[in-house]
Design a protein around this motif. Sequence first.
Motif, PDB file in Angstrom:
ATOM      1  N   LEU A  86       1.053  -1.183  -0.267  1.00  0.00           N
ATOM      2  CA  LEU A  86       0.198   0.201   0.124  1.00  0.00           C
ATOM      3  C   LEU A  86       0.723   1.087   0.001  1.00  0.00           C
ATOM      4  CD1 LEU A  86      -2.512  -1.565   2.635  1.00  0.00           C
ATOM      5  CD2 LEU A  86      -3.045  -0.195   0.454  1.00  0.00           C
ATOM      6  N   VAL A  87       1.067   1.535  -1.102  1.00  0.00           N
ATOM      7  CA  VAL A  87       1.946   3.205  -1.153  1.00  0.00           C
ATOM      8  C   VAL A  87       1.424   3.963  -1.317  1.00  0.00           C
ATOM      9  CG1 VAL A  87       3.541   2.011  -2.499  1.00  0.00           C
ATOM     10  CG2 VAL A  87       1.735   3.225  -3.959  1.00  0.00           C
ATOM     11  N   ARG A  88       1.782   5.870  -0.735  1.00  0.00           N
ATOM     12  CA  ARG A  88       0.870   6.958  -1.727  1.00  0.00           C
ATOM     13  C   ARG A  88       1.709   7.464  -2.335  1.00  0.00           C
ATOM     14  NH1 ARG A  88      -3.177   9.607  -0.034  1.00  0.00           N
ATOM     15  NH2 ARG A  88      -1.293  11.148   1.301  1.00  0.00           N
ATOM     16  N   ASP A  89       0.544   8.403  -2.917  1.00  0.00           N
ATOM     17  CA  ASP A  89       1.046   8.969  -4.278  1.00  0.00           C
ATOM     18  C   ASP A  89       0.239  10.401  -3.385  1.00  0.00           C
ATOM     19  OD1 ASP A  89       1.640  10.242  -6.547  1.00  0.00           O
ATOM     20  OD2 ASP A  89       0.122   9.102  -7.805  1.00  0.00           O
ATOM     21  N   GLU A  90       1.700  10.861  -2.867  1.00  0.00           N
ATOM     22  CA  GLU A  90       1.335  12.386  -2.537  1.00  0.00           C
ATOM     23  C   GLU A  90       1.255  13.379  -3.035  1.00  0.00           C
ATOM     24  OE1 GLU A  90       1.094  13.029   1.554  1.00  0.00           O
ATOM     25  OE2 GLU A  90       2.172  11.391   1.473  1.00  0.00           O
ATOM     26  N   GLU A  91       1.801  13.725  -3.828  1.00  0.00           N
ATOM     27  CA  GLU A  91       2.162  14.420  -4.695  1.00  0.00           C
ATOM     28  C   GLU A  91       1.313  14.514  -6.499  1.00  0.00           C
ATOM     29  OE1 GLU A  91       3.689  17.425  -4.337  1.00  0.00           O
ATOM     30  OE2 GLU A  91       4.057  16.348  -2.175  1.00  0.00           O
ATOM     31  N   GLN A  92       0.262  13.276  -6.466  1.00  0.00           N
ATOM     32  CA  GLN A  92      -0.486  12.515  -6.859  1.00  0.00           C
ATOM     33  C   GLN A  92       0.108  13.129  -8.542  1.00  0.00           C
ATOM     34  OE1 GLN A  92      -4.643  14.214  -7.221  1.00  0.00           O
ATOM     35  NE2 GLN A  92      -5.284  13.272  -5.790  1.00  0.00           N
ATOM     36  N   SER A  93       1.930  13.185  -8.567  1.00  0.00           N
ATOM     37  CA  SER A  93       2.854  12.413  -9.244  1.00  0.00           C
ATOM     38  C   SER A  93       2.346  11.214 -10.239  1.00  0.00           C
ATOM     39  CB  SER A  93       4.038  12.739  -9.227  1.00  0.00           C
ATOM     40  OG  SER A  93       4.120  11.821  -8.079  1.00  0.00           O
ATOM     41  N   ILE A  94       2.462  10.121 -10.010  1.00  0.00           N
ATOM     42  CA  ILE A  94       2.371   7.953 -10.131  1.00  0.00           C
ATOM     43  C   ILE A  94       1.111   8.330 -10.667  1.00  0.00           C
ATOM     44  CG2 ILE A  94       2.024   6.209 -10.204  1.00  0.00           C
ATOM     45  CD1 ILE A  94       3.646   6.735  -7.269  1.00  0.00           C
ATOM     46  N   VAL A  95      -0.376   9.358 -10.560  1.00  0.00           N
ATOM     47  CA  VAL A  95      -1.671   9.285 -10.833  1.00  0.00           C
ATOM     48  C   VAL A  95      -1.903   9.883 -12.599  1.00  0.00           C
ATOM     49  CG1 VAL A  95      -3.170  10.381  -9.669  1.00  0.00           C
ATOM     50  CG2 VAL A  95      -4.315   8.938 -10.166  1.00  0.00           C
ATOM     51  N   GLY A  96      -1.694  10.692 -12.358  1.00  0.00           N
ATOM     52  CA  GLY A  96      -0.722  12.019 -13.083  1.00  0.00           C
ATOM     53  C   GLY A  96       0.390  10.905 -14.432  1.00  0.00           C
ATOM     54  N   THR A  97       0.011  10.188 -14.316  1.00  0.00           N
ATOM     55  CA  THR A  97       1.282   9.584 -15.614  1.00  0.00           C
ATOM     56  C   THR A  97       0.713   8.697 -15.632  1.00  0.00           C
ATOM     57  OG1 THR A  97       3.413  10.024 -14.429  1.00  0.00           O
ATOM     58  CG2 THR A  97       3.347   8.474 -15.757  1.00  0.00           C
ATOM     59  N   TYR A  98      -0.518   8.174 -14.947  1.00  0.00           N
ATOM     60  CA  TYR A  98      -0.720   6.732 -15.598  1.00  0.00           C
ATOM     61  C   TYR A  98      -2.201   7.240 -16.169  1.00  0.00           C
ATOM     62  CZ  TYR A  98       1.936   2.627 -13.699  1.00  0.00           C
ATOM     63  OH  TYR A  98       3.934   1.871 -14.047  1.00  0.00           O
TER      64      TYR A  98
END
Lengths: 180, 70
Positions: A117-129
Amino acid sequence: MASTYRIFVTPSFFLCMSILLIGASPVFAIQVGDETPDFTTQTFDGTELNLKSFRGKVVLVNFWASWCIPCRQELPFFAELQREYASDDFAIIAVNIDKKREKAEEFIRKFDLPFYLVRDEEQSIVGTYKPPKMPSTFFVDRQGTIRFIKEGFHHKEKDEFRTNINVLLQKVSEEKEAMP
Amino acid sequence: MRYRLFLLLFLSGVIFSSCVTVQPWEREYLADPIMGFEGDEADAFAEEVTEIREASALGKGGDGGGCGCN
């Protein structure tokens, strides 16, 4: 009258349509067959996690949030899946995108979730995917290629997950693929 | 004439530039129950109070009396 129409209405119409089309145009999301974009982030207990270090394993990269009702139904099912495939080269990475970490923690405390279970604090991962829905799950093969993308979650679709995992683990032939 | 056309195009641009697609992962605030049309807990409480207050005058359907105990 006709010239007024030509001068005002026609350009306005095209301008409005083009602006609307720009607003509604699809984002350039990741497609099946693409290489998985690498990311490094932290798990909820503070351990660093790098996606590339999972090469050689079948990985499910899932995007979830505590405000998303299907996500909350999906995570306990993922716990089930992780236990089922515990003896295989298989991992689930659930990326949380809540703006407030506490909301996610409050949810995960209620369950025994034996996966990453990981965090995407800056929403950078979701912004890429750019997941097409919430939740969305990217099925990654041993070479790091995205092979399936599962949009949303419904209890009736649990077998789709199993079939796709089995295909990637080469437990069944690709002819039995459930999802495009 | 040109001035009018320019003004019209400019205004159209200003009005329609507010049209954006909210991506699925950006819907945290939109997914909040308070954003629903059916109202939230605060609305339900306010409605209950209104019913209690107005019931004797049949203000909201007239169920119950003025004591607030139903």
